[in-house]
Design a protein around this motif. Structure first.
Motif, PDB file in Angstrom:
ATOM      1  N   PRO A 154      -1.894  -0.168  -4.508  1.00 27.62           N
ATOM      2  CA  PRO A 154      -0.711  -1.028  -4.384  1.00 27.62           C
ATOM      3  C   PRO A 154       0.525  -0.357  -4.999  1.00 27.62           C
ATOM      4  O   PRO A 154       0.418   0.569  -5.815  1.00 27.62           O
ATOM      5  CB  PRO A 154      -1.101  -2.287  -5.168  1.00 27.62           C
ATOM      6  CG  PRO A 154      -2.592  -2.265  -5.243  1.00 27.62           C
ATOM      7  CD  PRO A 154      -2.964  -0.809  -5.300  1.00 27.62           C
ATOM      8  N   ILE A 155       1.696  -0.841  -4.634  1.00 29.70           N
ATOM      9  CA  ILE A 155       2.947  -0.376  -5.220  1.00 29.70           C
ATOM     10  C   ILE A 155       3.115  -1.033  -6.586  1.00 29.70           C
ATOM     11  O   ILE A 155       2.852  -2.224  -6.763  1.00 29.70           O
ATOM     12  CB  ILE A 155       4.136  -0.719  -4.304  1.00 29.70           C
ATOM     13  CG1 ILE A 155       3.992   0.024  -2.966  1.00 29.70           C
ATOM     14  CG2 ILE A 155       5.462  -0.373  -4.963  1.00 29.70           C
ATOM     15  CD1 ILE A 155       5.042  -0.358  -1.937  1.00 29.70           C
ATOM     16  N   SER A 156       3.549  -0.276  -7.562  1.00 31.67           N
ATOM     17  CA  SER A 156       3.700  -0.789  -8.929  1.00 31.67           C
ATOM     18  C   SER A 156       4.709  -1.936  -8.977  1.00 31.67           C
ATOM     19  O   SER A 156       5.729  -1.933  -8.278  1.00 31.67           O
ATOM     20  CB  SER A 156       4.170   0.324  -9.867  1.00 31.67           C
ATOM     21  OG  SER A 156       3.193   1.323 -10.004  1.00 31.67           O
ATOM     22  N   GLY A 157       4.400  -2.906  -9.843  1.00 35.83           N
ATOM     23  CA  GLY A 157       5.360  -3.957 -10.156  1.00 35.83           C
ATOM     24  C   GLY A 157       5.494  -5.063  -9.142  1.00 35.83           C
ATOM     25  O   GLY A 157       6.370  -5.921  -9.298  1.00 35.83           O
ATOM     26  N   VAL A 158       4.655  -5.105  -8.109  1.00 37.14           N
ATOM     27  CA  VAL A 158       4.727  -6.162  -7.100  1.00 37.14           C
ATOM     28  C   VAL A 158       3.611  -7.162  -7.359  1.00 37.14           C
ATOM     29  O   VAL A 158       2.428  -6.798  -7.384  1.00 37.14           O
ATOM     30  CB  VAL A 158       4.605  -5.593  -5.671  1.00 37.14           C
ATOM     31  CG1 VAL A 158       4.671  -6.729  -4.644  1.00 37.14           C
ATOM     32  CG2 VAL A 158       5.706  -4.569  -5.411  1.00 37.14           C
ATOM     33  N   ARG A 159       3.960  -8.409  -7.555  1.00 40.75           N
ATOM     34  CA  ARG A 159       2.946  -9.441  -7.824  1.00 40.75           C
ATOM     35  C   ARG A 159       2.279  -9.866  -6.524  1.00 40.75           C
ATOM     36  O   ARG A 159       2.947 -10.203  -5.547  1.00 40.75           O
ATOM     37  CB  ARG A 159       3.593 -10.642  -8.505  1.00 40.75           C
ATOM     38  CG  ARG A 159       4.197 -10.265  -9.846  1.00 40.75           C
ATOM     39  CD  ARG A 159       4.680 -11.461 -10.636  1.00 40.75           C
ATOM     40  NE  ARG A 159       5.210 -11.016 -11.920  1.00 40.75           N
ATOM     41  CZ  ARG A 159       5.685 -11.823 -12.860  1.00 40.75           C
ATOM     42  NH1 ARG A 159       5.707 -13.128 -12.661  1.00 40.75           N
ATOM     43  NH2 ARG A 159       6.141 -11.337 -13.995  1.00 40.75           N
ATOM     44  N   ARG A 160       0.966  -9.886  -6.537  1.00 41.12           N
ATOM     45  CA  ARG A 160       0.222 -10.246  -5.327  1.00 41.12           C
ATOM     46  C   ARG A 160       0.388 -11.717  -4.981  1.00 41.12           C
ATOM     47  O   ARG A 160       0.424 -12.079  -3.805  1.00 41.12           O
ATOM     48  CB  ARG A 160      -1.267  -9.923  -5.512  1.00 41.12           C
ATOM     49  CG  ARG A 160      -1.585  -8.443  -5.566  1.00 41.12           C
ATOM     50  CD  ARG A 160      -3.088  -8.210  -5.610  1.00 41.12           C
ATOM     51  NE  ARG A 160      -3.783  -8.817  -4.483  1.00 41.12           N
ATOM     52  CZ  ARG A 160      -3.938  -8.242  -3.295  1.00 41.12           C
ATOM     53  NH1 ARG A 160      -3.425  -7.052  -3.073  1.00 41.12           N
ATOM     54  NH2 ARG A 160      -4.587  -8.849  -2.329  1.00 41.12           N
ATOM     55  N   GLU A 204       0.847  -1.197   0.000  1.00 41.21           N
ATOM     56  CA  GLU A 204       0.000   0.000   0.000  1.00 41.21           C
ATOM     57  C   GLU A 204       0.878   1.241   0.000  1.00 41.21           C
ATOM     58  O   GLU A 204       1.892   1.315   0.703  1.00 41.21           O
ATOM     59  CB  GLU A 204      -0.918   0.020   1.218  1.00 41.21           C
ATOM     60  CG  GLU A 204      -1.897   1.189   1.215  1.00 41.21           C
ATOM     61  CD  GLU A 204      -2.904   1.125   2.350  1.00 41.21           C
ATOM     62  OE1 GLU A 204      -2.941   2.082   3.157  1.00 41.21           O
ATOM     63  OE2 GLU A 204      -3.634   0.113   2.418  1.00 41.21           O
ATOM     64  N   VAL A 205       0.479   2.227  -0.821  1.00 46.60           N
ATOM     65  CA  VAL A 205       1.146   3.519  -0.904  1.00 46.60           C
ATOM     66  C   VAL A 205       0.111   4.531  -1.369  1.00 46.60           C
ATOM     67  O   VAL A 205      -0.933   4.152  -1.929  1.00 46.60           O
ATOM     68  CB  VAL A 205       2.350   3.442  -1.877  1.00 46.60           C
ATOM     69  CG1 VAL A 205       1.869   3.335  -3.316  1.00 46.60           C
ATOM     70  CG2 VAL A 205       3.294   4.611  -1.690  1.00 46.60           C
ATOM     71  N   THR A 206       0.374   5.801  -1.138  1.00 46.17           N
ATOM     72  CA  THR A 206      -0.549   6.847  -1.582  1.00 46.17           C
ATOM     73  C   THR A 206      -0.154   7.316  -2.976  1.00 46.17           C
ATOM     74  O   THR A 206       1.001   7.697  -3.213  1.00 46.17           O
ATOM     75  CB  THR A 206      -0.526   8.040  -0.612  1.00 46.17           C
ATOM     76  OG1 THR A 206      -0.932   7.594   0.690  1.00 46.17           O
ATOM     77  CG2 THR A 206      -1.475   9.138  -1.090  1.00 46.17           C
ATOM     78  N   ASP A 207      -1.100   7.289  -3.903  1.00 52.71           N
ATOM     79  CA  ASP A 207      -0.837   7.686  -5.284  1.00 52.71           C
ATOM     80  C   ASP A 207      -0.589   9.195  -5.344  1.00 52.71           C
ATOM     81  O   ASP A 207      -1.388   9.978  -4.820  1.00 52.71           O
ATOM     82  CB  ASP A 207      -2.027   7.313  -6.169  1.00 52.71           C
ATOM     83  CG  ASP A 207      -1.724   7.498  -7.643  1.00 52.71           C
ATOM     84  OD1 ASP A 207      -1.734   8.655  -8.102  1.00 52.71           O
ATOM     85  OD2 ASP A 207      -1.470   6.491  -8.330  1.00 52.71           O
ATOM     86  N   PRO A 208       0.499   9.651  -5.977  1.00 56.55           N
ATOM     87  CA  PRO A 208       0.794  11.086  -6.006  1.00 56.55           C
ATOM     88  C   PRO A 208      -0.138  11.889  -6.907  1.00 56.55           C
ATOM     89  O   PRO A 208      -0.201  13.117  -6.787  1.00 56.55           O
ATOM     90  CB  PRO A 208       2.233  11.133  -6.544  1.00 56.55           C
ATOM     91  CG  PRO A 208       2.359   9.894  -7.370  1.00 56.55           C
ATOM     92  CD  PRO A 208       1.529   8.855  -6.672  1.00 56.55           C
ATOM     93  N   THR A 209      -0.867  11.221  -7.791  1.00 62.77           N
ATOM     94  CA  THR A 209      -1.782  11.925  -8.693  1.00 62.77           C
ATOM     95  C   THR A 209      -3.179  12.028  -8.096  1.00 62.77           C
ATOM     96  O   THR A 209      -3.803  13.096  -8.122  1.00 62.77           O
ATOM     97  CB  THR A 209      -1.847  11.214 -10.054  1.00 62.77           C
ATOM     98  OG1 THR A 209      -0.534  11.095 -10.596  1.00 62.77           O
ATOM     99  CG2 THR A 209      -2.713  11.990 -11.029  1.00 62.77           C
ATOM    100  N   THR A 210      -3.681  10.924  -7.538  1.00 60.28           N
ATOM    101  CA  THR A 210      -5.058  10.914  -7.031  1.00 60.28           C
ATOM    102  C   THR A 210      -5.145  11.177  -5.536  1.00 60.28           C
ATOM    103  O   THR A 210      -6.215  11.534  -5.043  1.00 60.28           O
ATOM    104  CB  THR A 210      -5.710   9.549  -7.319  1.00 60.28           C
ATOM    105  OG1 THR A 210      -5.043   8.535  -6.558  1.00 60.28           O
ATOM    106  CG2 THR A 210      -5.612   9.205  -8.801  1.00 60.28           C
ATOM    107  N   GLY A 211      -4.045  10.966  -4.803  1.00 60.15           N
ATOM    108  CA  GLY A 211      -4.083  11.100  -3.354  1.00 60.15           C
ATOM    109  C   GLY A 211      -4.742   9.929  -2.657  1.00 60.15           C
ATOM    110  O   GLY A 211      -4.961   9.973  -1.433  1.00 60.15           O
ATOM    111  N   GLU A 212      -5.064   8.876  -3.395  1.00 63.14           N
ATOM    112  CA  GLU A 212      -5.726   7.709  -2.816  1.00 63.14           C
ATOM    113  C   GLU A 212      -4.739   6.553  -2.633  1.00 63.14           C
ATOM    114  O   GLU A 212      -3.703   6.473  -3.306  1.00 63.14           O
ATOM    115  CB  GLU A 212      -6.879   7.267  -3.719  1.00 63.14           C
ATOM    116  CG  GLU A 212      -7.955   8.325  -3.903  1.00 63.14           C
ATOM    117  CD  GLU A 212      -9.048   7.869  -4.856  1.00 63.14           C
ATOM    118  OE1 GLU A 212      -8.893   6.763  -5.434  1.00 63.14           O
ATOM    119  OE2 GLU A 212     -10.041   8.607  -5.032  1.00 63.14           O
ATOM    120  N   ALA A 213      -5.081   5.647  -1.714  1.00 63.07           N
ATOM    121  CA  ALA A 213      -4.241   4.482  -1.456  1.00 63.07           C
ATOM    122  C   ALA A 213      -4.344   3.491  -2.614  1.00 63.07           C
ATOM    123  O   ALA A 213      -5.420   3.294  -3.196  1.00 63.07           O
ATOM    124  CB  ALA A 213      -4.653   3.810  -0.152  1.00 63.07           C
TER     125      ALA A 213
END
Length: 680
Positions: A568-574, A557-566
């Motif tokens: 997932p982090i890019s490129g991490v396979r669940r 989990e991370v906060t998106d810098p464009t939307t301000g919403e929580a």
């Protein structure tokens, strides 16, 4: 065009699963024992592997139950960036002369034993790994050669061929060798399919056939030499190679042709030296020098023709040179059989110089940080200790302090300095020979990709990225707990829990003029559950058989810098579950196995789009026949069901209204692999 090579990730999974799937059937009892003084160390003698008729030390290590080879992440510097394979207690002279490569050119006849070190042991540099193997070689004189040939044959695609010759010799304490190789590079998701693009209301904008192809290779030569020197021993290695890669994506329909092409050529080389010397009965030193260099030239091209009308051609070109020089020295003091202390330092200089240009219809388009030179000067001091208060408990603690200066010049000039303290604590408790608990707390500091300071392009998805002069390293506080239980000689169940508190997460950030770049987006978290199960099947009448399952579940989990919403982090396979089945049929001199991934996928979150892929039903089956002790023949088939590449592109960054969605459904080509290997 980016090189979307799923093989680079799935192959790692399968190499790990193959290592697990190929574990040996129940060996004679004396073939694997626990060290009498350290229950966390398991010793495997050649008898353990005899029925599988291994040719090389790599074959043996791949069959150590519950162990998967890691050759390191290749990041800058030495401390913390190398792999989990040691040869006679030390790592190879160069980072790029990986442990697996050394094992592949070492014949079984030269192996005395293999030590599986879980949690640490006096005199062993774990380099941040919880589990390592130490391959102990015999001191006998020898001459040996390994000749191999391999092919990857694609149904309807580009067939690839490679070969290598390896010679090593040993006379007393002196050894030397040469490796000549012609390797291959490929994409296991190449195939044909259709791409459909629709607007926000579902109206079809494109419906086109697609086909892609990605392939390349490299030719290289390496020499190794080791000899006693001034009361110690020096190991030398040098390598030089050239490589190329070609990628193409074509989309077509009546009166429509879209082409995205990519070509890269380059060369690379290195020199490495490591000098070890006893300084007394309990004190020893190790000094390393490594120099690596590379250069590249690359070009991306995008051409579109719709209704017989050509759009202006888009072209992105880049060329550059990179180098790294490392000097590292350490002292190791074995205070007693239970306590080892080590301290030392490392200095490194890294440099990347790149020039890039983007044009549309021959008209240059300015880009931020198109031509840059990035230099890093870094120093690190470290101290660590391994203490074994009793046979069933090992504690390792250490502290590294890193100071670095990053200098950027060219289109943008900037200097930045960083200082990071990186403590580490690892405790390993082995209450009984078959059960182990490991606890790790550590602060890790990531290394920046110098390429992210410069502009780049992904023309097949119509993206051009700016460089970012303000990048800072990502930092993580990691807490990890692992429980491991071994049973039926080579069965294993391992459960790991991990939590990361991440600062300065590296992801995608918005830039002006509609561009984006790699940048820091704030704090984030990772929660992880890792499960690994190996079940020998002799008890069920499936002689020499073994079932396996492994998976790592990730939640970020991370906060998106464009939307301000929580998000997932890019490129991490669940999740990426792997089921495996294998069998050793000793009377036929044959081993076979299969692995299956029901689903895998990952997504990236750009200010202007969300993109990713989902793959279904990846199947791999292999068989290896060894008619003699010096000859092996291996065949393998890899089959995908389908892969879906998905994109959601937004009309603007404020409302995030959907401009269009795109789905590219690909039926990847089935491919067959063949390898012949002769030792003499």
């Amino acid at each position: 065009m980016t090189k979307t090579i799923l093989l680079a990730t799935t192959a790692l999974v399968f190499s790990g699963s193959a290592a697990l799937a190929q574990s040996a059937p129940t060996p004679p009892a004396p073939a694997v024992t626990a060290d009498a003084d350290q229950q966390g160390v398991l010793i495997f003698t050649p008898d353990f592997f005899a029925e599988q008729r291994p040719n090389t030390a790599l074959d043996m290590v791949n069959r150590v139950p519950g162990f998967s080879i890691s050759d390191g992440d290749g990041s800058r510097g030495f401390e913390g960036s190398v792999g989990n394979v040691l040869i006679n207690g030390s790592r190879p002279a160069s980072k790029n002369d990986a442990g697996s490569s050394v094992l592949a050119r070492t014949l079984v006849a030269n192996v005395e034993r293999i030590e599986l070190i879980r949690g640490g042991a006096p005199g062993i540099d774990m380099q941040g790994f919880s589990v390592v193997v130490n391959v102990v070689l015999k001191s006998q004189s020898s001459r040996q050669s390994i000749l191999s040939w391999n092919a990857a044959l694609f149904e309807g695609g580009q067939d690839l061929y490679g070969a290598s010759y390896q010679f090593t010799a040993k006379e007393g304490e002196r050894s030397w060798g040469i490796t000549l190789s012609d390797g291959i590079s490929m994409n296991d998701s190449d195939g044909v399919g259709r791409v459909r693009r629709a607007d926000a209301n579902g109206n079809v904008l494109r419906d086109e056939a697609t086909a892609d192809s990605n392939y390349g290779g490299g030719t290289a030569a390496r020499v190794n030499f080791a000899t006693p020197l001034f009361g110690g021993k020096i190991d030398l290695t040098a390598r030089y190679g050239v490589n190329d890669f070609t990628a193409g994506l074509v989309q077509s329909a009546p009166s429509i042709l879209r082409e995205s092409l990519y070509q890269e050529d380059g060369s690379s080389g290195e020199f490495g030296a490591v000098y070890t010397r006893p300084m007394g009965e309990r004190l020893s030193s190790e000094t390393r020098f490594i120099h690596e260099f590379s250069d590249f030239e690359a070009a991306s091209l995008s051409r579109n023709r719709v209704g017989g009308i050509d759009s202006p051609e888009q072209r992105f070109v880049s060329d550059g040179q990179a180098s790294e020089t490392i000097l590292r020295s350490s002292l190791r003091f074995e205070r007693s059989a239970a306590l080892t202390l080590e301290g030392g330092g490392e200095v490194a200089y890294n440099r990347l110089e790149t020039e890039q240009a983007f044009s549309i219809g021959g008209v240059p388009i300015p880009l931020p940080s198109a031509s840059v030179t990035v230099e890093e000067t870094r120093g690190e001091v470290f101290g660590k200790g391994t203490w074994r208060p009793r046979a069933d408990l090992t504690v390792e603690g250490g502290l590294r302090v890193e100071a670095s200066t990053l200098t950027q010049s060219g289109d943008a000039d900037q200097d930045k300095s960083f200082v990071f303290a990186k403590p580490r604590f690892l405790a390993t408790w082995t209450p009984m020979a078959q059960t182990q608990v490991r606890v790790r707390v550590e602060r890790e500091v990531g290394q920046l990709d110098f390429g992210d300071f410069a502009a780049s392009a992904d023309l097949d998805e119509e993206n051009v990225f700016g460089g970012n002069v303000n990048l800072e390293p990502e930092q993580r506080w990691i807490g990890e707990l692992t429980l491991e239980r071994r049973f039926l000689d080579d069965g294993i169940v391992s459960i790991g829990l991990r939590h990361d508190e991440i600062s300065d997460v590296i992801d995608a950030i918005p830039l002006d003029d509609g561009l984006s770049a790699v940048g820091n987006i704030g704090d984030g978290t990772l929660d992880q559950l890792a499960l690994n199960i190996l079940l020998p099947m002799d008890w069920a009448g499936f002689s020499g058989g073994q079932l396996g399952f492994r998976n790592t579940w990730n939640s970020t989990e991370v906060t998106d810098p464009t939307t301000g919403e929580a998000r997932p982090i890019s490129g991490v396979r669940r999740s990426q579950a792997v089921f495996s089945l294998s069998q050793d049929i000793t009377t036929w001199k044959l081993q076979w196995g299969a692995a299956f991934i029901p689903k895998l996928g990952q997504y990236s979150y750009d200010p202007d789009q969300t993109s990713g892929f989902v793959g279904h039903d990846y199947f791999e089956a292999w068989a290896e026949y060894k008619p003699t002790a010096t000859l092996s023949i291996r065949a393998q088939v890899n089959i995908w069901n389908d892969i879906e590449f998905e994109r959601t592109v937004y009309a603007d960054r404020t409302t995030r209204a959907v401009a269009f969605t795109e789905n590219r459904a690909v039926d990847p080509r089935t491919f067959y692999s063949i390898r012949l290997r002769k030792t003499f």
